[in-house]
Scaffold this motif. Structure first.
Motif, mmCIF file in Angstrom:
data_model
loop_
_atom_site.group_PDB
_atom_site.id
_atom_site.type_symbol
_atom_site.label_atom_id
_atom_site.label_comp_id
_atom_site.label_asym_id
_atom_site.label_seq_id
_atom_site.Cartn_x
_atom_site.Cartn_y
_atom_site.Cartn_z
ATOM 1 N N ALA A 117 0.816 -1.211 0.000
ATOM 2 C CA ALA A 117 0.000 0.000 0.000
ATOM 3 C C ALA A 117 0.850 1.262 0.000
ATOM 4 N N ALA A 118 2.079 1.169 0.492
ATOM 5 C CA ALA A 118 2.965 2.335 0.579
ATOM 6 C C ALA A 118 3.869 2.482 -0.640
ATOM 7 N N GLU A 119 3.722 1.613 -1.630
ATOM 8 C CA GLU A 119 4.571 1.702 -2.817
ATOM 9 C C GLU A 119 4.435 3.067 -3.495
ATOM 10 N N THR A 120 5.542 3.541 -4.057
ATOM 11 C CA THR A 120 5.560 4.840 -4.722
ATOM 12 C C THR A 120 5.481 4.682 -6.234
ATOM 13 N N GLY A 121 5.485 5.795 -6.942
ATOM 14 C CA GLY A 121 5.402 5.757 -8.391
ATOM 15 C C GLY A 121 3.969 5.553 -8.851
ATOM 16 N N THR A 122 3.797 4.944 -10.007
ATOM 17 C CA THR A 122 2.461 4.676 -10.537
ATOM 18 C C THR A 122 1.729 3.694 -9.633
ATOM 19 N N ARG A 123 0.493 4.041 -9.289
ATOM 20 C CA ARG A 123 -0.260 3.244 -8.318
ATOM 21 C C ARG A 123 -1.704 3.058 -8.777
ATOM 22 N N LEU A 124 -2.305 2.006 -8.235
ATOM 23 C CA LEU A 124 -3.733 1.788 -8.436
ATOM 24 C C LEU A 124 -4.537 2.435 -7.323
ATOM 25 N N LEU A 137 -4.310 1.134 -3.920
ATOM 26 C CA LEU A 137 -4.714 0.076 -2.999
ATOM 27 C C LEU A 137 -4.515 0.510 -1.559
ATOM 28 N N ARG A 138 -5.371 -0.019 -0.681
ATOM 29 C CA ARG A 138 -5.311 0.285 0.742
ATOM 30 C C ARG A 138 -4.904 -0.957 1.528
ATOM 31 N N ARG A 139 -4.188 -0.721 2.585
ATOM 32 C CA ARG A 139 -3.747 -1.831 3.429
ATOM 33 C C ARG A 139 -4.953 -2.628 3.923
ATOM 34 N N GLY A 140 -4.869 -3.934 3.816
ATOM 35 C CA GLY A 140 -5.929 -4.813 4.285
ATOM 36 C C GLY A 140 -6.960 -5.151 3.232
ATOM 37 N N GLU A 141 -6.990 -4.419 2.121
ATOM 38 C CA GLU A 141 -7.928 -4.760 1.054
ATOM 39 C C GLU A 141 -7.541 -6.095 0.423
ATOM 40 N N LYS A 142 -8.527 -6.750 -0.180
ATOM 41 C CA LYS A 142 -8.273 -8.033 -0.820
ATOM 42 C C LYS A 142 -8.686 -7.989 -2.290
ATOM 43 N N LEU A 143 -7.771 -8.441 -3.141
ATOM 44 C CA LEU A 143 -8.036 -8.608 -4.560
ATOM 45 C C LEU A 143 -7.478 -9.966 -4.989
ATOM 46 N N THR A 144 -7.929 -10.454 -6.128
ATOM 47 C CA THR A 144 -7.392 -11.711 -6.628
ATOM 48 C C THR A 144 -6.030 -11.470 -7.261
ATOM 49 N N ARG A 164 -1.761 -1.056 -16.076
ATOM 50 C CA ARG A 164 -1.567 0.264 -15.495
ATOM 51 C C ARG A 164 -0.144 0.469 -14.970
ATOM 52 N N SER A 165 0.635 -0.599 -14.918
ATOM 53 C CA SER A 165 1.995 -0.571 -14.357
ATOM 54 C C SER A 165 1.972 -0.134 -12.897
ATOM 55 N N ALA A 166 0.946 -0.567 -12.185
ATOM 56 C CA ALA A 166 0.738 -0.142 -10.798
ATOM 57 C C ALA A 166 1.720 -0.849 -9.868
ATOM 58 N N ASN A 167 2.536 -0.059 -9.169
ATOM 59 C CA ASN A 167 3.536 -0.631 -8.273
ATOM 60 C C ASN A 167 2.927 -1.263 -7.036
ATOM 61 N N ASP A 168 1.819 -0.684 -6.536
ATOM 62 C CA ASP A 168 1.194 -1.276 -5.350
ATOM 63 C C ASP A 168 0.615 -2.647 -5.668
ATOM 64 N N ALA A 169 0.019 -2.792 -6.843
ATOM 65 C CA ALA A 169 -0.512 -4.091 -7.256
ATOM 66 C C ALA A 169 0.617 -5.076 -7.523
ATOM 67 N N CYS A 170 1.675 -4.608 -8.150
ATOM 68 C CA CYS A 170 2.839 -5.464 -8.442
ATOM 69 C C CYS A 170 3.449 -6.000 -7.156
ATOM 70 N N ARG A 171 3.638 -5.129 -6.171
ATOM 71 C CA ARG A 171 4.240 -5.544 -4.911
ATOM 72 C C ARG A 171 3.337 -6.527 -4.170
ATOM 73 N N ALA A 172 2.038 -6.267 -4.157
ATOM 74 C CA ALA A 172 1.114 -7.188 -3.491
ATOM 75 C C ALA A 172 1.136 -8.561 -4.163
ATOM 76 N N LEU A 173 1.201 -8.572 -5.485
ATOM 77 C CA LEU A 173 1.266 -9.827 -6.231
ATOM 78 C C LEU A 173 2.545 -10.591 -5.905
ATOM 79 N N ALA A 174 3.670 -9.899 -5.960
ATOM 80 C CA ALA A 174 4.958 -10.545 -5.698
ATOM 81 C C ALA A 174 5.027 -11.076 -4.272
ATOM 82 N N ASP A 175 4.575 -10.271 -3.312
ATOM 83 C CA ASP A 175 4.636 -10.698 -1.915
ATOM 84 C C ASP A 175 3.751 -11.914 -1.654
ATOM 85 N N SER A 176 2.600 -11.970 -2.323
ATOM 86 C CA SER A 176 1.709 -13.118 -2.099
ATOM 87 C C SER A 176 2.349 -14.406 -2.591
ATOM 88 N N ILE A 177 3.062 -14.336 -3.693
ATOM 89 C CA ILE A 177 3.724 -15.529 -4.225
ATOM 90 C C ILE A 177 4.974 -15.850 -3.423
#
Length: 355
Positions: A80-87, A89-96, A107-120
């Motif tokens: 949620a704290a990622e910088t640059g291009t973002r979607l 996202l808020r801490r605690g939210e859930k997406l697939t 969108r090249s969203a860094n917050d979505a990218c980081r959440a995806l990488a961390d989940s894997i």
């Protein structure tokens, strides 16, 4: 003897014909143009340069290969704290994972990218048993020690032309990545499951291991999203090879063509986003692939265009006029084909300009 000499000349001539020429040296710090997988033109193709958000191509490839795209992911504080291009996202939210993947690519969203990488990354260590990590799609195992070895090998390289990230100092990020490596390579006791303390570091280990498998000799990752880091780099040739692997995955080949997104969190919040790639709107036959921009990397692009069963791929690193030059290179590449190969392309509709 004459026959052998003639054959040698033919081999040399074929090799010269296959080698790409640097016909347009001013378009970018490094570039690569190919038609149907055959190199046509290239400049500084093996120079190691920062790649910005083109990094997300590897992140997306690993996500699809890992599988389980319809599982829900809780957005961490770090994501949620990622910088640059973002979607947004808020801490605690859930997406697939699937939606996070789309947001990272489209969108090249860094917050979505980081959440995806961390989940894997978290899942990878959570399934460690007797020191073996299994790919959920192929079922093939790879030891954590082997992954650590891949990272150790690529860490011996140095980057060319990269500078420090504007977010943090190079020393801070280097120390963080060193800690990432230690956490990611820790073995779990036999017969137990653990959750990694550094899912980002674990994911980066997988990125470098996959790069080694693909033969990307001039690529090294320290971050899944593409922030500037002196130790994160790639080459135009390597990006072309990675693009082939990405396009071979139907999920990714479809995702990179999307112009707009409308995603919904588990709680019902709707998130809308538009592509960062205007070529999808203005260039006939455009099929993606990815944009990227940071202070050190400059303007970067991987463009894929298909017409009449032929495919042109263009890679640009640090290209001041990436949109116009990419369009020009694409058109020149199609013009270089035999007339029958492009016959009818001009009558199939579309505007070659970028809106």
């Amino acid at each position: 003897m004459r026959l052998i000499a003639a054959m040698a000349l033919l081999v040399c001539a074929a090799a010269q014909a296959a080698a790409p020429t640097d016909r347009y040296p001013d378009v970018a710090a490094a570039y690569w143009v190919e038609v149907d997988g055959r190199p046509l033109w290239a400049g500084h193709a093996d120079q190691r340069l920062p790649m910005a958000s083109l990094t997300k191509l590897m992140t997306a490839l690993i996500a699809v290969e890992h599988g389980d795209l319809d599982s829900w992911v809780e957005v961490s504080a770090g994501a949620a704290a990622e910088t640059g291009t973002r979607l947004g996202l808020r801490r605690g939210e859930k997406l697939t994972r699937r939606d996070l993947l789309l947001a990272a690519l489209v969108r090249s969203a860094n917050d979505a990218c980081r959440a995806l990488a961390d989940s894997i990354g978290a899942t990878a260590d959570a399934h460690v048993s007797t020191g073996t990590m299994t790919d959920t799609r192929t079922g093939t195992g790879a030891t954590a020690g082997a992954l650590a070895s891949a990272v150790a090998t690529t860490d011996t390289r140095t980057s060319t032309g990269a500078t420090t990230d504007t977010r943090t100092s190079a020393g801070t990020r280097a120390g963080a990545r060193a800690r990432n490596g230690k956490a990611a390579n820790a073995h779990a006791p036999a017969g137990t499951t653990t959750e990694t303390r550094d899912p980002t570091g674990t994911f980066v280990v997988r990125m470098n291991a996959r790069a080694a498998e693909l033969g990307l000799a001039d690529t090294h990752y320290t971050d899944p999203c593409g922030h500037d880091d002196a130790a994160q780099y790639t080459s135009a040739r390597d990006l072309a090879a990675l693009s082939h692997a990405v396009l071979a995955e139907p999920v990714l080949a479809e995702a990179v063509q999307r112009r707009e997104l409308r995603l919904t969190t588990a709680a019902g919040r709707v998130l809308s986003a538009r592509t960062t790639n205007p070529l999808l709107d203005g260039l006939q036959g455009a099929r993606g692939l990815k944009t990227g921009t940071t202070p050190s990397a400059g303007r970067c692009l991987v463009a894929v265009v298909e017409r009449n069963g032929r495919r042109v791929l263009v890679v640009l690193l640090h290209a001041p006029e990436r949109w116009w030059d990419s369009v020009g290179l694409v058109e020149l590449a199609f013009d270089a084909l035999p007339p029958r190969a492009v016959q009818g392309a001009a009558t199939s509709g579309g505007d070659a300009s970028v809106r």
